[in-house]
Design a protein around this motif. Structure first.
Motif, PDB file in Angstrom:
ATOM      1  N   LEU A  38      11.925 133.777  16.892  1.00 38.04           N
ATOM      2  CA  LEU A  38      12.989 133.016  17.542  1.00 38.04           C
ATOM      3  C   LEU A  38      12.529 132.462  18.891  1.00 38.04           C
ATOM      4  O   LEU A  38      12.864 131.331  19.264  1.00 38.04           O
ATOM      5  CB  LEU A  38      14.234 133.886  17.721  1.00 38.04           C
ATOM      6  CG  LEU A  38      14.983 134.229  16.430  1.00 38.04           C
ATOM      7  CD1 LEU A  38      15.945 135.387  16.663  1.00 38.04           C
ATOM      8  CD2 LEU A  38      15.748 133.013  15.902  1.00 38.04           C
ATOM      9  N   ALA A  39      11.752 133.258  19.612  1.00 38.19           N
ATOM     10  CA  ALA A  39      11.263 132.814  20.921  1.00 38.19           C
ATOM     11  C   ALA A  39      10.353 131.600  20.804  1.00 38.19           C
ATOM     12  O   ALA A  39      10.490 130.627  21.554  1.00 38.19           O
ATOM     13  CB  ALA A  39      10.541 133.956  21.631  1.00 38.19           C
ATOM     14  N   VAL A  40       9.402 131.634  19.848  1.00 37.18           N
ATOM     15  CA  VAL A  40       8.488 130.494  19.723  1.00 37.18           C
ATOM     16  C   VAL A  40       9.226 129.272  19.162  1.00 37.18           C
ATOM     17  O   VAL A  40       8.877 128.132  19.514  1.00 37.18           O
ATOM     18  CB  VAL A  40       7.239 130.836  18.889  1.00 37.18           C
ATOM     19  CG1 VAL A  40       6.436 131.950  19.551  1.00 37.18           C
ATOM     20  CG2 VAL A  40       7.581 131.205  17.468  1.00 37.18           C
ATOM     21  N   CYS A  41      10.237 129.486  18.320  1.00 36.39           N
ATOM     22  CA  CYS A  41      11.058 128.354  17.863  1.00 36.39           C
ATOM     23  C   CYS A  41      11.725 127.670  19.047  1.00 36.39           C
ATOM     24  O   CYS A  41      11.756 126.437  19.146  1.00 36.39           O
ATOM     25  CB  CYS A  41      12.119 128.825  16.869  1.00 36.39           C
ATOM     26  SG  CYS A  41      11.508 129.177  15.212  1.00 36.39           S
ATOM     27  N   ALA A  42      12.274 128.459  19.954  1.00 32.92           N
ATOM     28  CA  ALA A  42      12.937 127.900  21.134  1.00 32.92           C
ATOM     29  C   ALA A  42      11.938 127.215  22.049  1.00 32.92           C
ATOM     30  O   ALA A  42      12.179 126.111  22.555  1.00 32.92           O
ATOM     31  CB  ALA A  42      13.683 129.001  21.883  1.00 32.92           C
ATOM     32  N   LYS A  43      10.796 127.848  22.261  1.00 31.53           N
ATOM     33  CA  LYS A  43       9.789 127.288  23.163  1.00 31.53           C
ATOM     34  C   LYS A  43       9.226 125.982  22.617  1.00 31.53           C
ATOM     35  O   LYS A  43       8.867 125.075  23.383  1.00 31.53           O
ATOM     36  CB  LYS A  43       8.658 128.303  23.366  1.00 31.53           C
ATOM     37  CG  LYS A  43       7.735 127.994  24.531  1.00 31.53           C
ATOM     38  CD  LYS A  43       8.442 128.218  25.863  1.00 31.53           C
ATOM     39  CE  LYS A  43       7.522 128.000  27.050  1.00 31.53           C
ATOM     40  NZ  LYS A  43       8.210 128.233  28.331  1.00 31.53           N
ATOM     41  N   ALA A  44       9.152 125.867  21.305  1.00 34.04           N
ATOM     42  CA  ALA A  44       8.580 124.674  20.679  1.00 34.04           C
ATOM     43  C   ALA A  44       9.584 123.527  20.603  1.00 34.04           C
ATOM     44  O   ALA A  44       9.205 122.411  20.256  1.00 34.04           O
ATOM     45  CB  ALA A  44       8.080 125.000  19.280  1.00 34.04           C
TER      46      ALA A  44
END
Length: 330
Positions: free
Chosen positions: A188-194
């Protein structure tokens, strides 16, 4: 729409054979949030009747809380995915909850306004160790890092974050790799960061309770080389069915490059051209990457403190298989 005191959201709580005393404390800490416009979905990964009856007794019929249950057990990764699949489309935001922590009453109220600027916001926790109820850390000390460093080492603890509902349109279904490194909050974190960016703030918003039943711990002693090898062998037997040298190499690779590659490949596939300027961060760990790219990101992150030495060493242990052609790795 602006995120404010009227914004409706969902708290997604994953439950599995909870310690009933700790579970009651967590439920009441959610129930007493100063931001009260939410619905709490509790996904029981087995033991549905027990969990449902306990919630009904403890919360005296608070209709904001709903327990959903299923016959098959998926583990914490799949159970969080199942809880998130039940989030209604009309929700503006989503918060993740473990079953054994204790939120401060203003947690949602403090985090929610940040969603006007980012897709996901995460905070810090005070770490409490049971049974002695000892404070072992006053903060989890998560930090803001670039996408490549975030892919390498997660800085977002699921129970400390709130994110926009539309992030689930990208994140679901969760990608899969049979490894203990496969965790929902990292994805979820990398989805948001991307996409719309992720923010980590310094506010301490809850107690993070450590005990013998934790799936993933927060504070622990460093392992010796012998203990690290024994741990790797145990994981290899669990996930590869063998502790042979070849199986241990595969396990080490899955723990490091493997899971990051799955996330990076899934992001590239789902976002396509929309990944835009974030593509460089994803490219470092995509399958078939040039070997220089990940090591440049890893060494840079180690030097500036965005990647911890134990995490870096996990990649060193997983590196041998990266030297093989893809057909021989699989």
């Amino acid at each position: 729409m602006p995120f404010n005191a009227n914004s409706f959201g969902v708290v997604a709580l994953a439950a599995y054979q909870p310690d009933w005393e700790l579970f009651a404390t967590q439920l009441r800490s959610i129930q007493h949030q100063t931001h009260s416009n939410f619905h709490c979905i509790i996904s029981a990964d087995g033991g549905f009747d027990e969990v449902r009856d306990f919630v009904d007794r403890e919360l005296a019929g608070d209709d904001r809380f709903q327990v959903v249950g299923f016959d098959d057990r998926l583990g914490f990764f799949g159970n969080f995915e199942r809880a998130l699949q039940n989030v209604p489309s009309e929700a503006d935001w989503v918060a993740l909850s473990d079953q054994d922590d204790s939120w401060y009453t203003t947690k949602i109220e403090k985090l929610l306004p940040h969603l006007n600027d980012v897709s996901l916001v995460a905070a810090q926790a005070r770490v409490i160790r049971l049974p002695e109820n000892k404070v072992v850390a006053t903060s989890t000390q998560r930090k803001n890092v670039a996408l490549d460093a975030l892919l390498a080492q997660n800085q977002v603890t699921g129970s400390l974050c709130v994110f926009r509902r539309e992030l689930l349109d990208l994140a679901l279904p969760f990608p899969r790799l049979n490894t203990v490194s496969q965790v929902h909050d990292h994805w979820l974190a990398v989805c948001a960061k991307a996409t719309g960016d992720a923010l980590v703030i310094d506010d301490v918003v809850q107690d993070y309770v450590q005990h013998a039943g934790n799936v993933l711990g927060e504070v622990g002693s460093r392992k010796s080389v012998a203990k690290s090898l024994a741990h790797l062998a145990a994981l290899s037997r669990r996930f590869q069915g063998s502790s042979s040298p070849a199986a241990m190499l595969r396990t080490a690779n899955d723990l490091s490059f493997g899971w990051r590659g799955v996330m990076a490949d899934t992001l590239r596939r789902r976002l396509g051209d929309d990944i835009a300027d974030r593509g460089a961060g994803v490219a470092a760990f995509e399958t078939g990457h040039h070997l220089v790219r990940p090591w440049k990101a890893l060494v840079s992150g180690l030097r500036n403190g965005d990647i911890a030495l134990p995490c870096f060493l996990e990649f060193v242990a997983g590196a041998p298989l990266e030297l093989l052609p893809r057909s021989r790795k699989g």
